[in-house]
Design a protein around this motif. Sequence first.
Motif, PDB file in Angstrom:
ATOM      1  N   MET A   1     -10.960 -15.812  -2.341  1.00  0.00           N
ATOM      2  CA  MET A   1     -11.448 -15.492  -3.634  1.00  0.00           C
ATOM      3  C   MET A   1     -12.793 -14.786  -3.447  1.00  0.00           C
ATOM      4  O   MET A   1     -13.419 -15.356  -2.662  1.00  0.00           O
ATOM      5  N   PRO A   2     -13.197 -13.641  -3.785  1.00  0.00           N
ATOM      6  CA  PRO A   2     -12.884 -13.108  -5.177  1.00  0.00           C
ATOM      7  C   PRO A   2     -11.479 -12.150  -5.505  1.00  0.00           C
ATOM      8  O   PRO A   2     -10.999 -11.854  -4.603  1.00  0.00           O
ATOM      9  N   LEU A   3     -11.127 -12.195  -6.742  1.00  0.00           N
ATOM     10  CA  LEU A   3     -10.086 -11.440  -7.042  1.00  0.00           C
ATOM     11  C   LEU A   3     -10.780 -10.256  -8.077  1.00  0.00           C
ATOM     12  O   LEU A   3     -11.751 -10.659  -8.925  1.00  0.00           O
ATOM     13  N   ILE A   4     -10.587  -9.054  -7.749  1.00  0.00           N
ATOM     14  CA  ILE A   4     -10.980  -7.650  -8.441  1.00  0.00           C
ATOM     15  C   ILE A   4      -9.766  -7.198  -9.100  1.00  0.00           C
ATOM     16  O   ILE A   4      -9.031  -6.762  -8.287  1.00  0.00           O
ATOM     17  N   ARG A   5      -9.904  -6.936 -10.270  1.00  0.00           N
ATOM     18  CA  ARG A   5      -8.658  -6.381 -10.858  1.00  0.00           C
ATOM     19  C   ARG A   5      -9.152  -4.835 -11.618  1.00  0.00           C
ATOM     20  O   ARG A   5     -10.142  -5.188 -12.375  1.00  0.00           O
ATOM     21  N   ILE A   6      -8.621  -3.823 -11.230  1.00  0.00           N
ATOM     22  CA  ILE A   6      -9.107  -2.707 -11.746  1.00  0.00           C
ATOM     23  C   ILE A   6      -8.238  -1.816 -12.629  1.00  0.00           C
ATOM     24  O   ILE A   6      -6.876  -1.897 -12.200  1.00  0.00           O
ATOM     25  N   LYS A   7      -8.409  -1.165 -13.850  1.00  0.00           N
ATOM     26  CA  LYS A   7      -7.377  -0.599 -14.420  1.00  0.00           C
ATOM     27  C   LYS A   7      -8.103   0.667 -15.001  1.00  0.00           C
ATOM     28  O   LYS A   7      -9.250   0.795 -15.112  1.00  0.00           O
ATOM     29  N   SER A   8      -7.359   1.736 -14.751  1.00  0.00           N
ATOM     30  CA  SER A   8      -7.739   3.219 -15.266  1.00  0.00           C
ATOM     31  C   SER A   8      -6.710   3.802 -15.818  1.00  0.00           C
ATOM     32  O   SER A   8      -5.466   3.398 -15.330  1.00  0.00           O
ATOM     33  N   LEU A   9      -6.902   5.019 -16.149  1.00  0.00           N
ATOM     34  CA  LEU A   9      -5.862   5.984 -16.589  1.00  0.00           C
ATOM     35  C   LEU A   9      -5.224   6.637 -15.406  1.00  0.00           C
ATOM     36  O   LEU A   9      -6.312   6.860 -14.183  1.00  0.00           O
ATOM     37  N   PRO A  10      -4.112   7.195 -15.289  1.00  0.00           N
ATOM     38  CA  PRO A  10      -3.712   8.118 -13.937  1.00  0.00           C
ATOM     39  C   PRO A  10      -4.833   9.287 -13.999  1.00  0.00           C
ATOM     40  O   PRO A  10      -5.377   9.743 -14.854  1.00  0.00           O
ATOM     41  N   PHE A  11      -5.028   9.631 -12.659  1.00  0.00           N
ATOM     42  CA  PHE A  11      -5.893  10.732 -12.283  1.00  0.00           C
ATOM     43  C   PHE A  11      -5.211  12.017 -12.240  1.00  0.00           C
ATOM     44  O   PHE A  11      -4.270  11.990 -11.838  1.00  0.00           O
ATOM     45  N   ALA A  12      -5.801  13.162 -12.818  1.00  0.00           N
ATOM     46  CA  ALA A  12      -5.345  14.314 -12.782  1.00  0.00           C
ATOM     47  C   ALA A  12      -5.151  14.979 -11.470  1.00  0.00           C
ATOM     48  O   ALA A  12      -4.406  15.717 -10.997  1.00  0.00           O
ATOM     49  N   GLN A  13      -6.326  14.489 -10.636  1.00  0.00           N
ATOM     50  CA  GLN A  13      -6.520  14.970  -9.356  1.00  0.00           C
ATOM     51  C   GLN A  13      -6.231  13.928  -8.404  1.00  0.00           C
ATOM     52  O   GLN A  13      -6.131  12.815  -8.879  1.00  0.00           O
ATOM     53  N   GLU A  14      -6.117  14.327  -7.137  1.00  0.00           N
ATOM     54  CA  GLU A  14      -5.964  13.191  -6.159  1.00  0.00           C
ATOM     55  C   GLU A  14      -7.066  12.295  -6.207  1.00  0.00           C
ATOM     56  O   GLU A  14      -8.191  12.394  -6.310  1.00  0.00           O
ATOM     57  N   ALA A  15      -6.505  10.969  -6.050  1.00  0.00           N
ATOM     58  CA  ALA A  15      -7.519   9.843  -6.232  1.00  0.00           C
ATOM     59  C   ALA A  15      -6.980   8.801  -4.913  1.00  0.00           C
ATOM     60  O   ALA A  15      -5.858   8.579  -4.885  1.00  0.00           O
ATOM     61  N   ARG A  16      -7.912   8.563  -4.091  1.00  0.00           N
ATOM     62  CA  ARG A  16      -7.395   7.726  -3.156  1.00  0.00           C
ATOM     63  C   ARG A  16      -7.428   6.196  -3.325  1.00  0.00           C
ATOM     64  O   ARG A  16      -8.325   5.664  -2.834  1.00  0.00           O
ATOM     65  N   VAL A  17      -6.585   5.736  -4.005  1.00  0.00           N
ATOM     66  CA  VAL A  17      -6.520   4.616  -4.550  1.00  0.00           C
ATOM     67  C   VAL A  17      -6.396   3.516  -3.467  1.00  0.00           C
ATOM     68  O   VAL A  17      -7.072   2.487  -3.337  1.00  0.00           O
ATOM     69  N   THR A  18      -5.348   3.694  -2.546  1.00  0.00           N
ATOM     70  CA  THR A  18      -5.130   2.659  -1.534  1.00  0.00           C
ATOM     71  C   THR A  18      -6.271   2.544  -0.804  1.00  0.00           C
ATOM     72  O   THR A  18      -6.603   1.557  -0.154  1.00  0.00           O
ATOM     73  N   GLU A  19      -7.006   3.637  -0.509  1.00  0.00           N
ATOM     74  CA  GLU A  19      -8.245   3.818   0.416  1.00  0.00           C
ATOM     75  C   GLU A  19      -9.279   3.054  -0.287  1.00  0.00           C
ATOM     76  O   GLU A  19     -10.200   2.276   0.618  1.00  0.00           O
ATOM     77  N   THR A  20      -9.265   3.375  -1.341  1.00  0.00           N
ATOM     78  CA  THR A  20     -10.519   2.655  -2.340  1.00  0.00           C
ATOM     79  C   THR A  20     -10.194   1.197  -2.229  1.00  0.00           C
ATOM     80  O   THR A  20     -11.509   0.419  -2.024  1.00  0.00           O
ATOM     81  N   VAL A  21      -8.925   0.534  -2.739  1.00  0.00           N
ATOM     82  CA  VAL A  21      -9.114  -0.928  -2.398  1.00  0.00           C
ATOM     83  C   VAL A  21      -9.311  -1.368  -1.085  1.00  0.00           C
ATOM     84  O   VAL A  21      -9.625  -2.619  -0.928  1.00  0.00           O
ATOM     85  N   THR A  22      -8.879  -0.451  -0.168  1.00  0.00           N
ATOM     86  CA  THR A  22      -9.019  -1.116   1.336  1.00  0.00           C
ATOM     87  C   THR A  22     -10.549  -1.135   1.647  1.00  0.00           C
ATOM     88  O   THR A  22     -11.284  -1.995   2.125  1.00  0.00           O
ATOM     89  N   THR A  23     -11.217  -0.006   1.303  1.00  0.00           N
ATOM     90  CA  THR A  23     -12.641   0.127   1.543  1.00  0.00           C
ATOM     91  C   THR A  23     -13.621  -0.958   0.756  1.00  0.00           C
ATOM     92  O   THR A  23     -14.605  -1.677   1.246  1.00  0.00           O
ATOM     93  N   LEU A  24     -13.169  -1.216  -0.490  1.00  0.00           N
ATOM     94  CA  LEU A  24     -13.921  -1.943  -1.104  1.00  0.00           C
ATOM     95  C   LEU A  24     -13.624  -3.506  -0.807  1.00  0.00           C
ATOM     96  O   LEU A  24     -14.532  -4.335  -0.732  1.00  0.00           O
ATOM     97  N   SER A  25     -12.468  -3.966  -0.339  1.00  0.00           N
ATOM     98  CA  SER A  25     -11.986  -5.269   0.378  1.00  0.00           C
ATOM     99  C   SER A  25     -13.069  -5.302   1.519  1.00  0.00           C
ATOM    100  O   SER A  25     -13.645  -6.568   1.486  1.00  0.00           O
ATOM    101  N   GLN A  26     -13.175  -4.427   2.428  1.00  0.00           N
ATOM    102  CA  GLN A  26     -13.997  -4.418   3.570  1.00  0.00           C
ATOM    103  C   GLN A  26     -15.454  -4.648   3.089  1.00  0.00           C
ATOM    104  O   GLN A  26     -16.117  -5.577   3.426  1.00  0.00           O
ATOM    105  N   ALA A  27     -16.005  -4.076   2.237  1.00  0.00           N
ATOM    106  CA  ALA A  27     -17.360  -3.918   1.599  1.00  0.00           C
ATOM    107  C   ALA A  27     -17.456  -5.442   0.945  1.00  0.00           C
ATOM    108  O   ALA A  27     -18.764  -5.920   1.377  1.00  0.00           O
ATOM    109  N   VAL A  28     -16.887  -5.826   0.282  1.00  0.00           N
ATOM    110  CA  VAL A  28     -17.148  -6.944  -0.457  1.00  0.00           C
ATOM    111  C   VAL A  28     -16.920  -8.235   0.919  1.00  0.00           C
ATOM    112  O   VAL A  28     -18.037  -9.254   0.801  1.00  0.00           O
ATOM    113  N   SER A  29     -15.984  -8.127   1.876  1.00  0.00           N
ATOM    114  CA  SER A  29     -15.860  -9.040   2.703  1.00  0.00           C
ATOM    115  C   SER A  29     -17.421  -9.125   3.464  1.00  0.00           C
ATOM    116  O   SER A  29     -18.118  -9.890   4.002  1.00  0.00           O
ATOM    117  N   ASP A  30     -17.901  -7.883   3.956  1.00  0.00           N
ATOM    118  CA  ASP A  30     -19.108  -7.845   4.656  1.00  0.00           C
ATOM    119  C   ASP A  30     -20.461  -8.162   3.953  1.00  0.00           C
ATOM    120  O   ASP A  30     -21.013  -8.864   4.467  1.00  0.00           O
TER     121      ASP A  30
END
Length: 128
Positions: A1-30
Amino acid sequence: MPLIRIKSLPFAQEARVTETVTTLSQAVSDAAKIPLHHIMITWEYLPAGHFAHHGKVVDCQPEATHPLLVDLIAPNFNTEAQIAAMLELIAHTIAEQVPVEKNNIFINFTPAYSDGVYDEGHVVEWDL
């Protein structure tokens, strides 16, 4: 725990969602000194046209309107300073990774209580 739930509209341009959740996981962990296996993050897209902000509906995620909606669920033993630090860390990390301004992120904190969470096959009690 924690649980982080993110909601957004789809992005018109490229958005690195996979990298974002991975980076955010590591940042919170650290930052919180929590093992990665205790951190859960989801990212869901709202259907186009299903999010009104200031009375306007759009199909794609703008950078400055229609904020990303984030729910942070974390144990209630966190201090106000720790919660504030997590909120800032989440907003900063997301804004660095995807095309959304930091001031266009809305985060709500919900406390989780000892004996109020079921995880890893049992009801969890905080060891303090």
